[in-house]
Design an enzyme around this catalytic site. Structure first.
Site, PDB file in Angstrom:
ATOM      1  N   ASN A   1       0.876  -1.025  -0.073  1.00 27.27           N
ATOM      2  CA  ASN A   1      -0.069  -0.073  -0.103  1.00 27.27           C
ATOM      3  C   ASN A   1       0.824   1.305  -0.087  1.00 27.27           C
ATOM      4  OD1 ASN A   1       1.054  -0.121   2.733  1.00 27.27           O
ATOM      5  ND2 ASN A   1      -1.087  -0.479   3.723  1.00 27.27           N
TER       6      ASN A   1
ATOM      7  N   ARG B   1       2.605   6.588  12.209  1.00 33.29           N
ATOM      8  CA  ARG B   1       2.200   5.978  13.410  1.00 33.29           C
ATOM      9  C   ARG B   1       1.976   7.419  14.466  1.00 33.29           C
ATOM     10  NH1 ARG B   1       1.023   2.830  10.589  1.00 33.29           N
ATOM     11  NH2 ARG B   1       1.183   0.388  10.670  1.00 33.29           N
TER      12      ARG B   1
ATOM     13  N   GLN C   1      -5.715   2.888  18.485  1.00 35.19           N
ATOM     14  CA  GLN C   1      -6.713   2.997  17.226  1.00 35.19           C
ATOM     15  C   GLN C   1      -7.685   1.865  17.778  1.00 35.19           C
ATOM     16  OE1 GLN C   1      -4.258   4.638  13.832  1.00 35.19           O
ATOM     17  NE2 GLN C   1      -4.802   2.508  13.563  1.00 35.19           N
TER      18      GLN C   1
ATOM     19  N   HIS D   1      -7.924   5.861  10.115  1.00 36.17           N
ATOM     20  CA  HIS D   1      -6.856   5.248   9.540  1.00 36.17           C
ATOM     21  C   HIS D   1      -7.103   4.517   8.229  1.00 36.17           C
ATOM     22  CE1 HIS D   1      -2.696   2.694  10.163  1.00 36.17           C
ATOM     23  NE2 HIS D   1      -2.848   3.364   8.776  1.00 36.17           N
TER      24      HIS D   1
END
Length: 384
Positions: free
Chosen positions: A152, A290, A319, A338
């Site tokens: 990704n 992050r 998260q 996210h």
């Protein structure tokens, strides 16, 4: 088989210098043939699951590998329930062989969970970034940890470029005006700039950082990068980027700072109030790396004072972000859940990568070398 675990007396200690290492338990990755129990933890899509047949990254889509796994006699359990002692994941910890997790809905694989997972052999990350796993504990337990490297990177780099433009052009207040039935050009224009001529620095220039620099070049920015490794001069020239060995010397030069480094013990909390104070007043920050790399309150304070003129990203700590997370309410933010690395295109790539590694695991074959995060007790270099 290169991946097969052989009993060893000791492997590298992963404790910090000065700490003694306890004996290492090794687990035989391919010692027992037959059915394996594989557990996947992904975000729930609910009504959105049926809207796109390529939506494989959710719990309902299950990476599109359920029929393939079950046809080979394996058990495949998928859940989004990952928190607390009574969650669904906890029920399967004692007897699972493979755990598939994702950075977008991270199941935190703690040392305590690893100790209770007596059959666990393999931890796979559907995507990039395995910091939700206690990597030292995994190494000490003889586990293999792997992710779908590169799956990704385009998705994240494109998203970073979008966020830079959103912040530079002060886009969100204008969008909110339209929704609220308002029209006040001055309220937007007094903080809107061109990207051309601005200095953009990336902290980290791995796969994503390099792709971002390539995409920024046509905007005629001054491009800087800080990384543990200097690029080849020819590549630097192609990108038009300048290496900055000293991070703290680079930061005050930047109009825009982009965070592109993994979360490690060294980078956790790296951007505290002292480092943020070194940034140019009015700096814009994009962080799709992050959330824990930033000191949460220091970011809030700097946005509130105006020292940070805009902060955008899709990563939080923890998260999912709780409803009272202060980044939700601080001024000049353009935050999202996210999402940057879980586009449909990225999902198809990391689903295919997970399937490939599972197939290799069943056959006792090596994974692509770049996918290993922990192998034979060794952490990948970026996590050391």
């Amino acid at each position: 088989m290169a991946m097969k675990r052989a009993a060893v007396s000791a492997i590298r200690a992963f404790a910090s210098p000065g700490n003694s290492a306890s004996p290492i338990l090794t687990r035989h990755l391919h010692a027992s043939p037959g059915s394996k129990k594989i557990v996947g933890v992904f975000y729930k899509a609910n009504e959105y699951a049926s809207m796109n047949p390529k939506f494989v990254g959710c719990a309902e889509g299950a990476l599109g590998i359920r029929d393939w796994l079950e046809s080979q006699g394996h058990q495949y359990v998928v859940t989004d329930d990952k928190e607390g002692p009574n969650c669904e994941l906890e029920k399967h910890i004692p007897d699972l062989h493979v755990l598939i997790t994702t950075p977008f809905h991270p199941a935190y694989v703690t040392e305590e969970r690893i100790k209770r997972a007596k059959n666990l052999q393999l931890l796979l990350t559907a995507g990039i970034g395995s910091d939700h796993v206690d990597l030292k504990a995994a190494a000490a337990a003889g586990l293999t940890v792997a992710e779908v490297t590169g799956s990704n990177v385009v998705s994240v780099a494109e998203d970073e470029l979008m966020r830079i433009l959103i912040l530079v052009r002060n886009f969100l207040p204008g969008h909110h005006q339209v929704i609220n039935g308002e029209w006040n050009v001055a309220a937007i224009a007094h903080r809107a700039y061109d990207l051309e001529g601005k200095t953009v620095g990336t902290v980290g220039a791995g796969r994503i950082g390099k792709l971002l620099l390539q995409r920024l070049k046509p905007f005629n920015c001054n491009l800087l990068y800080h990384d543990r490794l200097k690029m080849d001069p020819e590549l630097e020239n192609q990108m038009g980027a300048k290496f900055e060995e000293d991070l703290d010397a680079m930061l005050p030069k930047c109009d825009v700072v982009v965070i592109n480094m993994p979360l490690t013990e060294k980078t956790k909390g790296m951007f505290d109030k002292h480092r943020i104070a070194k940034l140019k007043k009015g700096v814009l920050i994009v962080n799709n790396a992050r959330g824990a790399i930033m000191d949460t309150q220091a970011v809030v304070d700097a946005c509130s004072s105006g020292h940070i003129a805009g902060y955008s990203g899709d990563v939080w700590q923890p998260q999912p972000a709780p409803k009272d997370h202060p980044w939700r309410y601080m001024p000049y933010q353009a935050m999202t859940p996210h999402i940057s690395g879980t586009t449909i295109d990225a999902q198809l790539r990391y689903a295919a990568g997970v399937k490939d590694m599972l197939d290799r695991y069943f056959k006792g074959e090596e994974f692509p070398p770049q996918n290993y995060i922990v192998k034979d007790g060794e952490l990948a270099s970026q996590y050391r």
